[in-house]
Design an enzyme around this catalytic site. Structure first.
Site, short mmCIF file in Angstrom:
data_model
loop_
_atom_site.label_atom_id
_atom_site.label_comp_id
_atom_site.label_asym_id
_atom_site.label_seq_id
_atom_site.Cartn_x
_atom_site.Cartn_y
_atom_site.Cartn_z
CB ALA A 86 3.08 4.57 -0.33
CB VAL B 206 10.96 4.78 -3.40
CG1 VAL B 206 9.93 5.89 -3.53
CG2 VAL B 206 10.56 3.83 -2.31
CD GLN C 286 6.27 -2.10 2.62
OE1 GLN C 286 6.81 -2.59 1.63
NE2 GLN C 286 6.80 -2.20 3.82
CB SER C 287 6.78 3.50 -2.77
OG SER C 287 7.20 3.73 -4.10
CG ASN C 288 5.96 -2.08 -5.44
OD1 ASN C 288 6.52 -2.86 -4.68
ND2 ASN C 288 4.64 -2.02 -5.58
#
Ligand SMILES: *Cc1c(COP(=O)(O)O)cnc(C)c1O
Length: 334
Positions: free
Chosen positions: A70, A76, A72-74
């Site tokens: 996403a 990545v 706001q992916s943590n």
């Protein structure tokens, strides 16, 4: 298990701490496992998962990590941080998964950190097509290979070996080595790697309590099926893990609404309660929805008063400021 080399990023065991004021408020003996402190760049559960993916990338002599998530992916962002430390490049693919977000969501939090960490950012226009997102990433990986790079793709969809779940088998071992007598362990359940790894690892070590996964993206019916699939994949990967019967998969989805990446009343109430009783910050996407299970299930009697409860803080704090507009509005109208 030399079969699954680790990159060695996890500062384990992560601390377990009593939450004394919340214990009094909620009438349980509440503890927190600080996986938000698991490693560099805001830590979190993805550190444990990536320890295995990057371990494999090192073993295969790769120089470029490709990962999707996403906006706001943590996952990545953590990959970009750990890869930087290994001297590898990261190509981050961001999926449009959360509708109607304000500009801060598109630019701040993890997006800002991806840039700061030097990752190349590309976009995928659908948020609900994990196989499609993986396929797009593999196309890009082949282009990198053609240019002489050695790519390693970290896939998202079910059907890939759930290597990251091994990181939570490790966390389960830490819990059993330290404090095996919790009655209940509560954790966020998204891709399911964390929940399934923890459940499988704890039961393999003879844990007698319950593990409750709190939904952050899919409802209970969908998430039970997903956890079963991840457990099957995990059992195929590591045959020394004990079989997990269906009755052991406990899911709660009472804080899922209004959907992935959106703050509902239960999540908001969890954030303020934990901040104001303990000075601890939860993130709005995952840990707030996970924590919300505890007061709700104590209220309903599912978690008995006086039980010893462990909340696993899976991190996510870097996303907090991307939610500043919504949070400020909620705080000001309270
Ligand atoms: C990704 C994430 C989760 C969910 O973990 P899964 O292994 O995908 O189920 C929970 N908390 C945080 C902070 C996360 O970033």
């Amino acid at each position: 298990m030399m079969q699954f080399p680790k990159a060695g990023f996890v500062s384990n065991p992560t601390p377990s701490e009593p939450l004394r004021r919340l214990s009094e408020t909620l009438d349980v003996d509440l503890w927190i496992k600080r996986d938000d402190l698991a490693g560099p760049s805001f830590g979190g559960n993805k550190t444990r998962q990536l320890d295995y993916y990057l371990g494999a990338a090192i073993a295969q002599d790769c120089d470029t990590i490709l990962i999707t998530g996403a906006v706001q992916s943590n996952f990545v962002r953590t990959a970009a941080a750990l890869a930087a430390k290994l001297g590898m490049r990261t190509i981050v693919q961001l999926e449009a998964r959360v509708p109607d977000q304000d500009p801060l969501y598109q630019r701040s939090g993890n997006v800002l950190l991806n840039q700061l960490l030097g990752a190349e950012v590309i976009y995928y226009s659908y948020g609900e097509d994990e196989a499609g997102a993986d396929a797009a990433l593999r196309v890009r990986a082949e282009q990198e290979r053609a240019k002489g790079h050695r790519p390693y793709v970290i896939p998202l969809a079910l059907g890939n070996p759930p290597l990251g779940a091994l990181g939570y088998v490790d966390a389960a071992n830490e819990i059993m080595d330290e404090t095996p007598d919790y009655d209940v362990v509560v954790v966020a359940s998204g891709s399911g790697l964390t929940h399934a790894g923890l459940l499988s690892g704890l039961l393999t070590r003879g844990f007698a309590g319950r593990v409750i996964g709190s939904c952050v993206r899919r409802d209970k019916v969908q998430q039970i099926a997903r956890i079963r699939a991840v457990l099957d994949g995990l059992a195929a990967l590591n045959t020394s893990l004990r079989h997990v019967s269906s009755g052991k998969v406990s899911i709660w989805d009472g804080a899922l609404g209004p959907g992935y990446g959106k703050i509902g009343p239960a999540a908001y109430s969890a954030m303020t309660m934990v901040a104001q009783c303990e000075g601890l910050i939860l993130d709005p996407v995952y840990t707030a929805k996970a924590f919300a299970a505890i007061p709700a299930l104590v209220d309903s009697g599912t978690i008995r008063k006086g039980s010893k409860v462990l909340f696993v803080h899976t991190g996510g704090l870097a996303a907090l400021f991307a939610y500043q507009t919504d949070l400020t509005q909620l705080l000001n109208s309270a």
